[in-house]
Write a protein that holds these residues in place. Structure first.
Motif, PDB file in Angstrom:
ATOM      1  N   GLN A  54      12.197 -35.319  16.299  1.00  0.00           N
ATOM      2  CA  GLN A  54      13.477 -35.232  15.575  1.00  0.00           C
ATOM      3  C   GLN A  54      14.595 -35.966  16.309  1.00  0.00           C
ATOM      4  O   GLN A  54      15.452 -36.590  15.693  1.00  0.00           O
ATOM      5  CB  GLN A  54      13.884 -33.765  15.401  1.00  0.00           C
ATOM      6  N   GLU A  55      14.560 -35.862  17.655  1.00  0.00           N
ATOM      7  CA  GLU A  55      15.641 -36.478  18.437  1.00  0.00           C
ATOM      8  C   GLU A  55      15.582 -37.995  18.424  1.00  0.00           C
ATOM      9  O   GLU A  55      16.589 -38.664  18.659  1.00  0.00           O
ATOM     10  CB  GLU A  55      15.579 -35.970  19.892  1.00  0.00           C
ATOM     11  N   ARG A  56      14.394 -38.531  18.138  1.00  0.00           N
ATOM     12  CA  ARG A  56      14.245 -39.984  18.209  1.00  0.00           C
ATOM     13  C   ARG A  56      14.592 -40.702  16.906  1.00  0.00           C
ATOM     14  O   ARG A  56      14.714 -41.922  16.889  1.00  0.00           O
ATOM     15  CB  ARG A  56      12.809 -40.322  18.610  1.00  0.00           C
ATOM     16  N   ILE A  57      14.722 -39.980  15.808  1.00  0.00           N
ATOM     17  CA  ILE A  57      14.902 -40.658  14.521  1.00  0.00           C
ATOM     18  C   ILE A  57      16.368 -40.684  14.108  1.00  0.00           C
ATOM     19  O   ILE A  57      17.173 -39.861  14.550  1.00  0.00           O
ATOM     20  CB  ILE A  57      14.061 -39.992  13.403  1.00  0.00           C
ATOM     21  N   GLU A  58      16.685 -41.654  13.295  1.00  0.00           N
ATOM     22  CA  GLU A  58      18.025 -41.741  12.724  1.00  0.00           C
ATOM     23  C   GLU A  58      17.894 -41.939  11.222  1.00  0.00           C
ATOM     24  O   GLU A  58      18.121 -43.032  10.694  1.00  0.00           O
ATOM     25  CB  GLU A  58      18.802 -42.900  13.355  1.00  0.00           C
ATOM     26  N   PRO A  59      17.492 -40.886  10.511  1.00  0.00           N
ATOM     27  CA  PRO A  59      17.265 -41.039   9.070  1.00  0.00           C
ATOM     28  C   PRO A  59      18.583 -41.272   8.332  1.00  0.00           C
ATOM     29  O   PRO A  59      19.651 -40.891   8.818  1.00  0.00           O
ATOM     30  CB  PRO A  59      16.650 -39.696   8.677  1.00  0.00           C
ATOM     31  N   GLU A  60      18.474 -41.891   7.157  1.00  0.00           N
ATOM     32  CA  GLU A  60      19.662 -42.129   6.347  1.00  0.00           C
ATOM     33  C   GLU A  60      19.669 -41.160   5.172  1.00  0.00           C
ATOM     34  O   GLU A  60      18.639 -40.659   4.755  1.00  0.00           O
ATOM     35  CB  GLU A  60      19.669 -43.570   5.841  1.00  0.00           C
ATOM     36  N   ALA A  61      20.854 -40.930   4.634  1.00  0.00           N
ATOM     37  CA  ALA A  61      20.981 -40.093   3.442  1.00  0.00           C
ATOM     38  C   ALA A  61      20.888 -40.974   2.206  1.00  0.00           C
ATOM     39  O   ALA A  61      21.276 -42.136   2.228  1.00  0.00           O
ATOM     40  CB  ALA A  61      22.313 -39.365   3.470  1.00  0.00           C
ATOM     41  N   LEU A 121       7.040 -31.461   9.541  1.00  0.00           N
ATOM     42  CA  LEU A 121       5.820 -32.230   9.276  1.00  0.00           C
ATOM     43  C   LEU A 121       5.165 -32.690  10.578  1.00  0.00           C
ATOM     44  O   LEU A 121       3.930 -32.724  10.687  1.00  0.00           O
ATOM     45  CB  LEU A 121       6.130 -33.430   8.381  1.00  0.00           C
ATOM     46  N   ALA A 122       5.980 -33.061  11.566  1.00  0.00           N
ATOM     47  CA  ALA A 122       5.425 -33.521  12.848  1.00  0.00           C
ATOM     48  C   ALA A 122       4.638 -32.387  13.496  1.00  0.00           C
ATOM     49  O   ALA A 122       3.526 -32.595  13.988  1.00  0.00           O
ATOM     50  CB  ALA A 122       6.539 -34.011  13.767  1.00  0.00           C
ATOM     51  N   GLY A 123       5.202 -31.169  13.467  1.00  0.00           N
ATOM     52  CA  GLY A 123       4.492 -30.019  14.036  1.00  0.00           C
ATOM     53  C   GLY A 123       3.167 -29.798  13.322  1.00  0.00           C
ATOM     54  O   GLY A 123       2.117 -29.620  13.967  1.00  0.00           O
ATOM     55  N   ARG A 144      15.752 -34.993   8.670  1.00  0.00           N
ATOM     56  CA  ARG A 144      15.444 -34.696  10.070  1.00  0.00           C
ATOM     57  C   ARG A 144      14.672 -33.364  10.158  1.00  0.00           C
ATOM     58  O   ARG A 144      13.713 -33.236  10.902  1.00  0.00           O
ATOM     59  CB  ARG A 144      16.741 -34.617  10.884  1.00  0.00           C
ATOM     60  N   HIS A 145      15.120 -32.392   9.362  1.00  0.00           N
ATOM     61  CA  HIS A 145      14.425 -31.105   9.332  1.00  0.00           C
ATOM     62  C   HIS A 145      12.968 -31.290   8.888  1.00  0.00           C
ATOM     63  O   HIS A 145      12.045 -30.779   9.521  1.00  0.00           O
ATOM     64  CB  HIS A 145      15.169 -30.156   8.385  1.00  0.00           C
ATOM     65  N   TRP A 183       3.807 -27.431  20.739  1.00  0.00           N
ATOM     66  CA  TRP A 183       3.981 -28.328  19.585  1.00  0.00           C
ATOM     67  C   TRP A 183       5.418 -28.303  19.092  1.00  0.00           C
ATOM     68  O   TRP A 183       5.911 -29.293  18.553  1.00  0.00           O
ATOM     69  CB  TRP A 183       3.029 -27.933  18.454  1.00  0.00           C
ATOM     70  N   ASP A 184       6.095 -27.175  19.249  1.00  0.00           N
ATOM     71  CA  ASP A 184       7.478 -27.112  18.768  1.00  0.00           C
ATOM     72  C   ASP A 184       8.377 -28.065  19.557  1.00  0.00           C
ATOM     73  O   ASP A 184       9.243 -28.731  18.979  1.00  0.00           O
ATOM     74  CB  ASP A 184       8.011 -25.676  18.877  1.00  0.00           C
ATOM     75  N   SER A 185       8.151 -28.143  20.854  1.00  0.00           N
ATOM     76  CA  SER A 185       9.007 -29.059  21.602  1.00  0.00           C
ATOM     77  C   SER A 185       8.612 -30.509  21.307  1.00  0.00           C
ATOM     78  O   SER A 185       9.456 -31.408  21.311  1.00  0.00           O
ATOM     79  CB  SER A 185       9.008 -28.715  23.093  1.00  0.00           C
ATOM     80  N   ALA A 186       7.330 -30.738  21.008  1.00  0.00           N
ATOM     81  CA  ALA A 186       6.922 -32.087  20.586  1.00  0.00           C
ATOM     82  C   ALA A 186       7.624 -32.463  19.278  1.00  0.00           C
ATOM     83  O   ALA A 186       8.129 -33.580  19.121  1.00  0.00           O
ATOM     84  CB  ALA A 186       5.409 -32.150  20.410  1.00  0.00           C
ATOM     85  N   ALA A 187       7.672 -31.508  18.338  1.00  0.00           N
ATOM     86  CA  ALA A 187       8.328 -31.773  17.054  1.00  0.00           C
ATOM     87  C   ALA A 187       9.824 -32.054  17.269  1.00  0.00           C
ATOM     88  O   ALA A 187      10.396 -32.952  16.639  1.00  0.00           O
ATOM     89  CB  ALA A 187       8.136 -30.584  16.113  1.00  0.00           C
ATOM     90  N   ARG A 188      10.452 -31.300  18.189  1.00  0.00           N
ATOM     91  CA  ARG A 188      11.878 -31.541  18.465  1.00  0.00           C
ATOM     92  C   ARG A 188      12.078 -32.926  19.079  1.00  0.00           C
ATOM     93  O   ARG A 188      13.050 -33.620  18.780  1.00  0.00           O
ATOM     94  CB  ARG A 188      12.432 -30.460  19.405  1.00  0.00           C
TER      95      ARG A 188
END
Lengths: 160, 289
Positions: B251-258, B274-276, B268-269, B243-248
């Motif tokens: 994270q790699e697919r998103i481009e969140p804004e501040a 939450l995904a995990g 991103r964190h 699940w940890d690699s699924a969560a990563r």
């Protein structure tokens, strides 16, 4: 953009009024009908001070146009007491437990809690928090407000 | 703060509403629950010339559990959908998500379809529709079209609903057997818009190995961001999935804004954490189902 004639049953009384489409229900109650018990805080749905009962369900009167609820029943804080003026169990509990400080948020809390206890007469602590989560008290008097809700449930159970 | 003046239309039938919307064109806006629209009008962030109020169209206050899914009419309030045991049994993700939509008083008035059309990337229901691969039915005078979720959300606060069109219903497909869902989010206060959120779906085969795992991310892009992590889960039983690699991978697919509430790195964190959690919870639900 002419005014529109609507009929509302407010606290059991049929009221007719002509309002523009953009008149918020909160303003209609306060300015057109003179029922100033409904308080207006944030006007974007966050604070909950303007909460009234629409056909028995709590809603934000600042996020409702008066024309939208033409023909419906509204209960404001003025309508919670008995016809002879005796305070409702929720109102008595708020008095007993010091559930108000400045009192600005109180009408919204009273309407919300009235509906909450009608639907769930013996809520758990968590259910009380969830139930009042849409109402803000800027005096931060939440401890006593929560106590008041539990006390109101007790009073209602005793009197039923 | 008060709304700017507008012409108010109170149609009594769907046909009348579509006529009103056709007449208003690009200057028209539909009012259903109003729990997002009226704040925007009050703050004058929106000032449509025509408001078409569909609150009298009780024919749209429908909630139907069909063989393939749940169809929610344009006037079905959040609370009505949330409380329906039939809906919760057929498509549990709806109740899981609706409990996180604002707070009970707002849910008494707000509508599911209205929330979809409002298309706020921080809202829960667009993520649910995207994750399930649902659709929205749009009607205009003389024509109806069903728009899949993937084409419906076109940008922040932008949907495929065109001028003169009314979203009459939304369709949330049911899940196959051995599927589970979960919704997790973090908000500064319960009921606020989420800083980050995840809707997750996990599906197992007859040997209880993962054959599908995907998430829809909230507040992680201009529209709900769908990420398929089936590969990262490795077609293993949930207990031994990575699940940890699924969560990563999410994270790699998103481009969140501040924004003022959270930095992009913090979002991103949160999305990773939450995904995990949501994927594990969905997998547990799939095992139970």
């Amino acid at each position: 953009m002419t005014d529109i004639a609507i009929t509302l049953t407010v606290n059991g009384v049929v009221r007719q009024v002509e309002v523009p489409g953009r008149r918020l229900l909160s303003d209609c109650l306060r300015h057109d009908l003179g029922l100033t018990g409904t308080h207006v805080g944030c006007e974007h749905g966050v604070c909950g001070c303007c909460t009234v009962l629409l056909d028995g369900e709590p809603v934000r009167s600042c996020l409702t146009f008066a024309v939208t609820v033409d023909g419906h029943d509204i209960t404001t804080v003025e309508g919670l007491a008995a016809p002879d003026g005796a305070m409702s169990p929720v109102q008595r509990a708020f008095t007993e437990c010091h559930g108000l400080q400045c009192g600005f948020c109180t009408p919204g809390f009273l309407c919300t809690v009235t509906a909450l206890l009608r639907d769930n007469p013996s809520p758990t602590g968590e259910e009380v928090l969830e139930g009042i989560s849409g109402n803000l008290c800027r005096c931060t008097g939440y401890q006593n407000i929560v106590k008041s809700v539990h006390r109101a449930a007790e009073i209602m159970a005793e009197e039923s | 703060m008060k709304p700017a003046p507008f012409d108010y239309h109170a149609p009594r039938s769907l046909g009348e509403a579509l006529d009103d919307l056709a007449g208003a064109g690009a200057d028209g806006k539909v009012l259903a629950g109003g729990q997002s629209l009226i704040p925007m009008l009050n703050m004058r962030l929106a000032a449509p010339a025509h408001l078409v109020d569909i609150n009298r169209l009780t024919e749209l206050a429908t909630l139907e559990v069909e063989p393939g899914g749940v169809r929610v009419g344009a006037l079905a309030r959040h609370a009505q959908v949330e409380r329906s045991e039939r809906v919760a049994a057929a498509q549990p993700l709806l109740r899981q998500a609706l409990r996180l939509v604002a707070h009970p008083v707002i849910r008494n008035r707000g509508t599911v379809v209205g929330s979809l059309v409002h298309a706020d990337p921080a809202a829960e229901l667009p993520a649910v529709l995207a994750l399930l691969g649902g659709s929205v039915r749009l009607a205009r005078r003389g024509a109806t079209r069903e728009v899949p979720a993937a084409a419906f959300f076109t940008g922040p606060l932008e949907s495929a609903t065109g001028p003169g069109e009314l979203a009459v219903s939304a369709f949330f497909p049911l899940l196959p057997a051995r599927s589970g869902t979960a919704f997790r989010e973090v908000a500064r206060r319960h009921g606020d818009y989420a800083l980050a959120g995840i809707a997750a779906l996990v599906r197992l085969d007859d040997d209880l190995r993962i054959i599908a795992a995907r998430v829809a991310c909230v507040s992680a892009g201009p529209v709900p961001v769908l990420v398929d992590v089936t590969g990262a889960c490795g077609h293993r039983p949930p207990a031994s999935a990575d699940w940890d690699s699924a969560a990563r991978a999410v994270q790699e697919r998103i481009e969140p804004e501040a924004d003022i509430h959270a930095s992009a790195d913090y979002r991103r964190h949160l999305i990773g954490v939450l995904a995990g959690q949501a994927l594990r919870e969905a997998a547990r639900a799939a095992l139970d189902g």
